[in-house]
Design a protein around this motif. Sequence first.
Motif, mmCIF file in Angstrom:
data_model
loop_
_atom_site.group_PDB
_atom_site.id
_atom_site.type_symbol
_atom_site.label_atom_id
_atom_site.label_comp_id
_atom_site.label_asym_id
_atom_site.label_seq_id
_atom_site.Cartn_x
_atom_site.Cartn_y
_atom_site.Cartn_z
ATOM 1 N N ILE A 190 0.824 -1.221 0.000
ATOM 2 C CA ILE A 190 0.000 0.000 0.000
ATOM 3 C C ILE A 190 0.857 1.269 0.000
ATOM 4 O O ILE A 190 0.563 2.217 -0.723
ATOM 5 N N VAL A 191 1.941 1.280 0.812
ATOM 6 C CA VAL A 191 2.740 2.509 0.914
ATOM 7 C C VAL A 191 3.378 2.893 -0.419
ATOM 8 O O VAL A 191 3.689 4.058 -0.657
ATOM 9 N N ARG A 192 3.524 1.939 -1.299
ATOM 10 C CA ARG A 192 4.112 2.261 -2.600
ATOM 11 C C ARG A 192 3.112 2.945 -3.532
ATOM 12 O O ARG A 192 3.468 3.413 -4.596
ATOM 13 N N GLU A 193 1.855 2.978 -3.094
ATOM 14 C CA GLU A 193 0.781 3.571 -3.894
ATOM 15 C C GLU A 193 0.829 3.087 -5.341
ATOM 16 O O GLU A 193 0.930 3.884 -6.282
ATOM 17 N N PRO A 194 0.745 1.776 -5.525
ATOM 18 C CA PRO A 194 0.826 1.230 -6.880
ATOM 19 C C PRO A 194 -0.487 1.448 -7.630
ATOM 20 O O PRO A 194 -1.519 1.714 -7.018
ATOM 21 N N LYS A 195 -0.412 1.313 -8.942
ATOM 22 C CA LYS A 195 -1.638 1.374 -9.733
ATOM 23 C C LYS A 195 -2.366 0.034 -9.645
ATOM 24 O O LYS A 195 -3.578 -0.039 -9.674
ATOM 25 N N ILE A 196 -1.565 -1.039 -9.543
ATOM 26 C CA ILE A 196 -2.128 -2.391 -9.546
ATOM 27 C C ILE A 196 -1.545 -3.181 -8.376
ATOM 28 O O ILE A 196 -0.334 -3.145 -8.136
ATOM 29 N N PHE A 197 -2.412 -3.901 -7.678
ATOM 30 C CA PHE A 197 -1.963 -4.825 -6.632
ATOM 31 C C PHE A 197 -2.035 -6.254 -7.165
ATOM 32 O O PHE A 197 -3.051 -6.649 -7.741
ATOM 33 N N LEU A 198 -0.970 -7.005 -6.947
ATOM 34 C CA LEU A 198 -0.980 -8.426 -7.293
ATOM 35 C C LEU A 198 -0.784 -9.229 -6.005
ATOM 36 O O LEU A 198 0.057 -8.899 -5.178
ATOM 37 N N PHE A 199 -1.573 -10.269 -5.853
ATOM 38 C CA PHE A 199 -1.466 -11.139 -4.671
ATOM 39 C C PHE A 199 -1.252 -12.572 -5.141
ATOM 40 O O PHE A 199 -2.030 -13.083 -5.943
ATOM 41 N N ASP A 200 -0.217 -13.226 -4.642
ATOM 42 C CA ASP A 200 0.002 -14.633 -4.993
ATOM 43 C C ASP A 200 -0.213 -15.512 -3.767
ATOM 44 O O ASP A 200 0.647 -15.619 -2.902
ATOM 45 N N GLU A 201 -1.374 -16.112 -3.670
ATOM 46 C CA GLU A 201 -1.761 -16.989 -2.554
ATOM 47 C C GLU A 201 -1.369 -16.386 -1.201
ATOM 48 O O GLU A 201 -0.722 -17.060 -0.401
ATOM 49 N N PRO A 202 -1.775 -15.149 -0.904
ATOM 50 C CA PRO A 202 -1.269 -14.478 0.297
ATOM 51 C C PRO A 202 -1.784 -15.092 1.592
ATOM 52 O O PRO A 202 -1.214 -14.836 2.650
ATOM 53 N N LEU A 203 -2.835 -15.905 1.530
ATOM 54 C CA LEU A 203 -3.432 -16.395 2.780
ATOM 55 C C LEU A 203 -3.142 -17.863 3.049
ATOM 56 O O LEU A 203 -3.602 -18.414 4.050
ATOM 57 N N SER A 204 -2.372 -18.487 2.163
ATOM 58 C CA SER A 204 -2.176 -19.938 2.280
ATOM 59 C C SER A 204 -1.493 -20.377 3.570
ATOM 60 O O SER A 204 -1.661 -21.506 3.995
ATOM 61 N N ASN A 205 -0.707 -19.482 4.168
ATOM 62 C CA ASN A 205 -0.009 -19.859 5.406
ATOM 63 C C ASN A 205 -0.838 -19.654 6.664
ATOM 64 O O ASN A 205 -0.386 -19.960 7.757
#
Length: 358
Positions: free
Chosen positions: A149-164
Amino acid sequence: MATSVVLQNVLKRYGEIEVIHGIDLTIEPGEFTVFVGPSGCGKSTLLRMIAGLEPISGGDLVIDGQRMNEVPAAKRGIAMVFQSYALYPHMSVYQNLAFGLETARAPKAEIEKRVQRAAEILRIEPLLKRKPKQLSGGQRQRVAIGRAIVREPKIFLFDEPLSNLDAELRVQMRVEIAKLHNDLGNTMIYVTHDQVEAMTMADKIVVLQAGIIEQVGAPLDLYNSPKNRFVAGFIGSPKMNFLDGKLTSADATGARLQTGGSEIVIPRAIGQVGDAVTFGVRPEHIGITEGSGVPLATVKVDLVEHLGGQTMLYATTADGQPLTIAVDGQRQVALGSSLTTYVDPARYHLFGKDGRAL
Ligand code: ADP
Ligand code: MG
């Protein structure tokens, strides 16, 4: 402000081996898109090509109308969140959030503003002074999202962020990420092998298998109108039942399908006599009381599971095929009992030999 992502015939080869076979996909500005499919189908590879972490072997990646294939990752306006949060253990939460901006030489006041805002959005303000080891798994994953979020990107990509995370926390974080998307309005692409995550979070689901797209659509479109047997079996929990069948008559007005030990009348032209046709029906669309549809099969109940809200019956048809039936949670059914099942004619699916929906 939000950003579109377009893939045109995108290919990926590792040496001689092609693992992504020409993907065409349009992601609208601000859309929450989920790539879902079994392990090894190419979800991460596709995401990493969009991020610029993996070269694209063929085709075009277009972001906001500009071809991005050769643009370095840092210049694509993208931030990615991974399954392993990889926080710096010796740094506080604040420092973890600020680190990327500090290396990019952002002014101190700007860094402070962005870290505060991210902490507010994620409700981790009270944790800013702590070290990662003093956080729960869910809090750590929130910090990892904060770094994006702090990078203020145009696009967020998530790769299986909740698997752990454990099951309960996964549900909670799922809601939080969906909320984050509502608050920020950014284009987000989320990769998971979990169809429940896909169904609950996505505006648009992209079902992948072995490097190709099987179907793209809104969650309920995929649930209601799967294009093929793979999507039908992958989307929805408990899984759709598939019964082998054969057409015993067929003409321009309709057909008869022998399956499960009985015969179903299909009021439309679907093939030739003798064709193998798979009958698909979801457990929740099978009734066991007269009047709940057309008769499907007589079954013997092998196992009963009381889940409270639902009761699952695991049964076998007269011709020996397994059938799972979801009925009312309070329903008492005796083991070994024989039942007639019924289906709503509007809620079953037929698949041809090649797996395509008929
Ligand atoms: P998913 O994320 O859907 O589980 P991946 O995108 O990681 O799948 O992998 C897709 C396919 O590409 C798999 O068959 C995998 O073995 C192959 N693959 C991934 N990375 C490499 C690599 N660096 N070299 C060769 N093959 C790879
Ligand atoms: Mg992966």
